[in-house]
Design a protein around this motif. Structure first.
Motif, PDB file in Angstrom:
ATOM      1  N   SER A  13       4.096 -13.272  -4.468  1.00 13.27           N
ATOM      2  CA  SER A  13       2.864 -12.509  -4.692  1.00 13.27           C
ATOM      3  C   SER A  13       2.607 -11.648  -3.462  1.00 13.27           C
ATOM      4  O   SER A  13       3.079 -11.951  -2.357  1.00 13.27           O
ATOM      5  CB  SER A  13       1.687 -13.448  -4.928  1.00 13.27           C
ATOM      6  N   GLY A  14       1.869 -10.575  -3.662  1.00 10.01           N
ATOM      7  CA  GLY A  14       1.503  -9.758  -2.517  1.00 10.01           C
ATOM      8  C   GLY A  14       0.668 -10.555  -1.529  1.00 10.01           C
ATOM      9  O   GLY A  14       0.855 -10.442  -0.308  1.00 10.01           O
ATOM     10  N   GLU A  15      -0.199 -11.408  -2.078  1.00 12.87           N
ATOM     11  CA  GLU A  15      -1.068 -12.206  -1.204  1.00 12.87           C
ATOM     12  C   GLU A  15      -0.279 -13.052  -0.220  1.00 12.87           C
ATOM     13  O   GLU A  15      -0.717 -13.270   0.904  1.00 12.87           O
ATOM     14  CB  GLU A  15      -1.942 -13.131  -2.048  1.00 12.87           C
ATOM     15  N   ALA A  16       0.877 -13.515  -0.656  1.00 14.84           N
ATOM     16  CA  ALA A  16       1.707 -14.338   0.226  1.00 14.84           C
ATOM     17  C   ALA A  16       2.082 -13.564   1.493  1.00 14.84           C
ATOM     18  O   ALA A  16       2.188 -14.143   2.582  1.00 14.84           O
ATOM     19  CB  ALA A  16       2.962 -14.787  -0.507  1.00 14.84           C
ATOM     20  N   MET A  17       2.251 -12.269   1.373  1.00 12.28           N
ATOM     21  CA  MET A  17       2.639 -11.437   2.522  1.00 12.28           C
ATOM     22  C   MET A  17       1.538 -11.395   3.586  1.00 12.28           C
ATOM     23  O   MET A  17       1.795 -11.142   4.750  1.00 12.28           O
ATOM     24  CB  MET A  17       2.908  -9.982   2.102  1.00 12.28           C
ATOM     25  N   ALA A  18       0.305 -11.602   3.133  1.00 11.39           N
ATOM     26  CA  ALA A  18      -0.840 -11.422   4.033  1.00 11.39           C
ATOM     27  C   ALA A  18      -1.055 -12.602   4.969  1.00 11.39           C
ATOM     28  O   ALA A  18      -1.715 -12.476   5.998  1.00 11.39           O
ATOM     29  CB  ALA A  18      -2.099 -11.189   3.203  1.00 11.39           C
ATOM     30  N   GLY A  19      -0.493 -13.762   4.629  1.00 13.41           N
ATOM     31  CA  GLY A  19      -0.732 -14.948   5.448  1.00 13.41           C
ATOM     32  C   GLY A  19      -2.215 -15.241   5.542  1.00 13.41           C
ATOM     33  O   GLY A  19      -2.993 -14.934   4.639  1.00 13.41           O
ATOM     34  N   GLY A  53       1.512  -6.728  -5.116  1.00 10.44           N
ATOM     35  CA  GLY A  53       0.836  -5.776  -4.233  1.00 10.44           C
ATOM     36  C   GLY A  53      -0.594  -6.182  -3.914  1.00 10.44           C
ATOM     37  O   GLY A  53      -1.341  -5.424  -3.285  1.00 10.44           O
ATOM     38  N   GLY A  54      -0.951  -7.397  -4.331  1.00  8.98           N
ATOM     39  CA  GLY A  54      -2.339  -7.850  -4.222  1.00  8.98           C
ATOM     40  C   GLY A  54      -2.879  -7.939  -2.797  1.00  8.98           C
ATOM     41  O   GLY A  54      -4.094  -7.986  -2.601  1.00  8.98           O
ATOM     42  N   ASN A  55      -2.009  -7.955  -1.805  1.00  9.41           N
ATOM     43  CA  ASN A  55      -2.455  -7.961  -0.404  1.00  9.41           C
ATOM     44  C   ASN A  55      -2.961  -6.586   0.031  1.00  9.41           C
ATOM     45  O   ASN A  55      -3.577  -6.446   1.087  1.00  9.41           O
ATOM     46  CB  ASN A  55      -1.310  -8.387   0.522  1.00  9.41           C
ATOM     47  N   ILE A  56      -2.697  -5.576  -0.799  1.00 10.93           N
ATOM     48  CA  ILE A  56      -3.111  -4.222  -0.452  1.00 10.93           C
ATOM     49  C   ILE A  56      -4.115  -3.698  -1.484  1.00 10.93           C
ATOM     50  O   ILE A  56      -5.243  -3.360  -1.145  1.00 10.93           O
ATOM     51  CB  ILE A  56      -1.886  -3.280  -0.328  1.00 10.93           C
ATOM     52  N   ILE A  57      -3.720  -3.638  -2.726  1.00 11.68           N
ATOM     53  CA  ILE A  57      -4.663  -3.188  -3.762  1.00 11.68           C
ATOM     54  C   ILE A  57      -4.188  -3.619  -5.151  1.00 11.68           C
ATOM     55  O   ILE A  57      -2.982  -3.694  -5.401  1.00 11.68           O
ATOM     56  CB  ILE A  57      -4.863  -1.654  -3.690  1.00 11.68           C
ATOM     57  N   ARG A  58      -5.162  -3.933  -5.986  1.00  9.39           N
ATOM     58  CA  ARG A  58      -4.875  -4.215  -7.401  1.00  9.39           C
ATOM     59  C   ARG A  58      -5.644  -3.230  -8.252  1.00  9.39           C
ATOM     60  O   ARG A  58      -6.797  -2.916  -7.949  1.00  9.39           O
ATOM     61  CB  ARG A  58      -5.340  -5.617  -7.787  1.00  9.39           C
ATOM     62  N   GLY A  59      -5.040  -2.796  -9.345  1.00  6.16           N
ATOM     63  CA  GLY A  59      -5.673  -1.807 -10.218  1.00  6.16           C
ATOM     64  C   GLY A  59      -7.045  -2.245 -10.708  1.00  6.16           C
ATOM     65  O   GLY A  59      -8.004  -1.467 -10.668  1.00  6.16           O
ATOM     66  N   VAL A  60      -7.131  -3.484 -11.139  1.00  5.81           N
ATOM     67  CA  VAL A  60      -8.395  -3.976 -11.702  1.00  5.81           C
ATOM     68  C   VAL A  60      -9.504  -3.911 -10.655  1.00  5.81           C
ATOM     69  O   VAL A  60     -10.613  -3.440 -10.923  1.00  5.81           O
ATOM     70  CB  VAL A  60      -8.232  -5.436 -12.197  1.00  5.81           C
ATOM     71  N   THR A  61      -9.203  -4.359  -9.454  1.00  6.45           N
ATOM     72  CA  THR A  61     -10.216  -4.371  -8.396  1.00  6.45           C
ATOM     73  C   THR A  61     -10.578  -2.954  -7.970  1.00  6.45           C
ATOM     74  O   THR A  61     -11.759  -2.623  -7.800  1.00  6.45           O
ATOM     75  CB  THR A  61      -9.669  -5.131  -7.153  1.00  6.45           C
ATOM     76  N   GLY A  77      -1.628   0.333  -7.134  1.00 10.05           N
ATOM     77  CA  GLY A  77      -1.077  -1.024  -6.997  1.00 10.05           C
ATOM     78  C   GLY A  77       0.437  -1.001  -6.955  1.00 10.05           C
ATOM     79  O   GLY A  77       1.070  -1.698  -6.155  1.00 10.05           O
ATOM     80  N   MET A  78       1.022  -0.173  -7.803  1.00  3.27           N
ATOM     81  CA  MET A  78       2.498  -0.090  -7.817  1.00  3.27           C
ATOM     82  C   MET A  78       3.020   0.452  -6.485  1.00  3.27           C
ATOM     83  O   MET A  78       4.035  -0.013  -5.967  1.00  3.27           O
ATOM     84  CB  MET A  78       2.956   0.780  -8.981  1.00  3.27           C
ATOM     85  N   LEU A  79       2.317   1.445  -5.944  1.00  8.56           N
ATOM     86  CA  LEU A  79       2.731   1.975  -4.634  1.00  8.56           C
ATOM     87  C   LEU A  79       2.635   0.881  -3.566  1.00  8.56           C
ATOM     88  O   LEU A  79       3.475   0.800  -2.667  1.00  8.56           O
ATOM     89  CB  LEU A  79       1.857   3.179  -4.249  1.00  8.56           C
ATOM     90  N   ALA A  80       1.600   0.042  -3.694  1.00 10.91           N
ATOM     91  CA  ALA A  80       1.438  -1.060  -2.732  1.00 10.91           C
ATOM     92  C   ALA A  80       2.661  -1.981  -2.749  1.00 10.91           C
ATOM     93  O   ALA A  80       3.115  -2.451  -1.699  1.00 10.91           O
ATOM     94  CB  ALA A  80       0.170  -1.851  -3.058  1.00 10.91           C
ATOM     95  N   THR A  81       3.211  -2.198  -3.934  1.00  7.92           N
ATOM     96  CA  THR A  81       4.389  -3.085  -3.997  1.00  7.92           C
ATOM     97  C   THR A  81       5.584  -2.460  -3.274  1.00  7.92           C
ATOM     98  O   THR A  81       6.435  -3.172  -2.758  1.00  7.92           O
ATOM     99  CB  THR A  81       4.797  -3.414  -5.455  1.00  7.92           C
ATOM    100  N   VAL A  82       5.626  -1.136  -3.246  1.00  8.35           N
ATOM    101  CA  VAL A  82       6.737  -0.475  -2.538  1.00  8.35           C
ATOM    102  C   VAL A  82       6.567  -0.671  -1.027  1.00  8.35           C
ATOM    103  O   VAL A  82       7.540  -0.882  -0.299  1.00  8.35           O
ATOM    104  CB  VAL A  82       6.830   1.026  -2.910  1.00  8.35           C
ATOM    105  N   ILE A  83       5.325  -0.626  -0.571  1.00  7.81           N
ATOM    106  CA  ILE A  83       5.066  -0.887   0.860  1.00  7.81           C
ATOM    107  C   ILE A  83       5.593  -2.278   1.221  1.00  7.81           C
ATOM    108  O   ILE A  83       6.309  -2.470   2.213  1.00  7.81           O
ATOM    109  CB  ILE A  83       3.552  -0.775   1.171  1.00  7.81           C
ATOM    110  N   ASN A  84       5.254  -3.262   0.385  1.00  5.06           N
ATOM    111  CA  ASN A  84       5.736  -4.627   0.646  1.00  5.06           C
ATOM    112  C   ASN A  84       7.259  -4.705   0.577  1.00  5.06           C
ATOM    113  O   ASN A  84       7.892  -5.409   1.372  1.00  5.06           O
ATOM    114  CB  ASN A  84       5.119  -5.595  -0.367  1.00  5.06           C
TER     115      ASN A  84
END
Ligand code: UDP
Length: 238
Positions: A13-19, A53-61, A77-84
């Motif tokens: 998950s993106g959140e995992a990246m955030a620690g 990508g949830g550590n950066i942005i989610r579409g719903v939010t 959100g999709m772009l956020a996953t590319v950052i990760n």
């Protein structure tokens, strides 16, 4: 398509990246995950990765306030996953792995576009492939993207790497009486509102008989034990 080695798709998950920060990318977490992935590569396991990508942005939010349309939020959100994905590529390369990022949205300056035949060739050559930008479509999740890619690359299983040891009857972080389910059917996962993954992802896994393994990514060597020796701590939906 005859595979020589085991092939897996690991979803983080993106959140995992955030620690502990809860936002952004924690490089210590990257370092840890990279180490676990290296163990797989060293054991001739072919690895595809999808990161949320949830550590950066989610579409719903992003669209909750009414200013940003859901579709735009989802593309964000999709772009956020590319950052990760790019961050993870750096971490994996730092410890000597060969890695390619393939994006479902064309961003040709920083990564390849998703081409499934090319992805499979990379895997056969021992390269880790990180699939970015989800499915490339709004209104989907990265769990669905991960399941889709796993099916496309003919993976033996999809592994959902989480903070918990597997699938429980209730949230184990909130309820002491939560019971771990070692094996469950796709229908159980869909029916019981157990939240292994969203329904689209589970349905896709079900029709393609793709086993879904849910495990704790913070148990060292757990991924390797699960894939190589069928011995790790996890739950299996099959
Ligand atoms: N997303 C999307 N289509 C996809 C995959 C992801 O629109 O195929 C968007 C969606 O807005 C989602 C965000 O990307 O909220 C980040 O993905 P996700 O929420 O699945 O990440 P995770 O919860 O795993 O961090």
């Amino acid at each position: 398509m005859n595979k020589k080695n085991k092939r897996v798709l690991v979803k983080f998950s993106g959140e995992a990246m955030a620690g502990a920060n809860g936002f952004g990318i924690d490089t210590e977490i990257l370092r840890y995950i990279a180490g676990e992935i290296k163990l797989l590569a060293e054991n001739n396991i072919e690895v595809g990765i999808v990161i949320g990508g949830g550590n950066i942005i989610r579409g719903v939010t992003a669209s909750a306030g009414g200013i940003i349309r859901r579709t735009s939020g989802d593309y964000m959100g999709m772009l956020a996953t590319v950052i990760n994905a790019v961050a993870m590529q750096e971490a994996l390369e730092y410890i000597g792995l060969d890695v390619r990022v393939q994006s479902a949205l064309e961003i040709k300056e920083i990564c390849e576009s998703y081409i499934y035949r090319k992805a499979i060739r990379h895997l056969e050559k021992g390269r880790v492939v990180i699939f970015g930008a989800g499915t490339g479509n709004p209104f989907f999740t990265t769990d669905t993207a991960a399941t889709l890619r796993a099916v496309e690359i003919n993976a033996d299983m999809i592994i959902k790497a989480t903070k918990v040891d597997g699938v429980y009857t209730k949230d184990p972080e909130k309820f002491k009486d939560a019971v771990k389910l070692d094996v469950l059917s796709y229908d159980d996962a869909l029916k019981e509102n157990i939240q292994v993954m969203d329904d689209t992802a589970i349905a896709l896994a079900k029709v393609n008989r793709l086993p879904i393994v849910v495990c704790n990514m913070f148990k060292e060597r757990n991924l390797l034990e699960i894939i190589k020796n069928d011995a790790g701590v996890c739950s299996i939906v099959k």
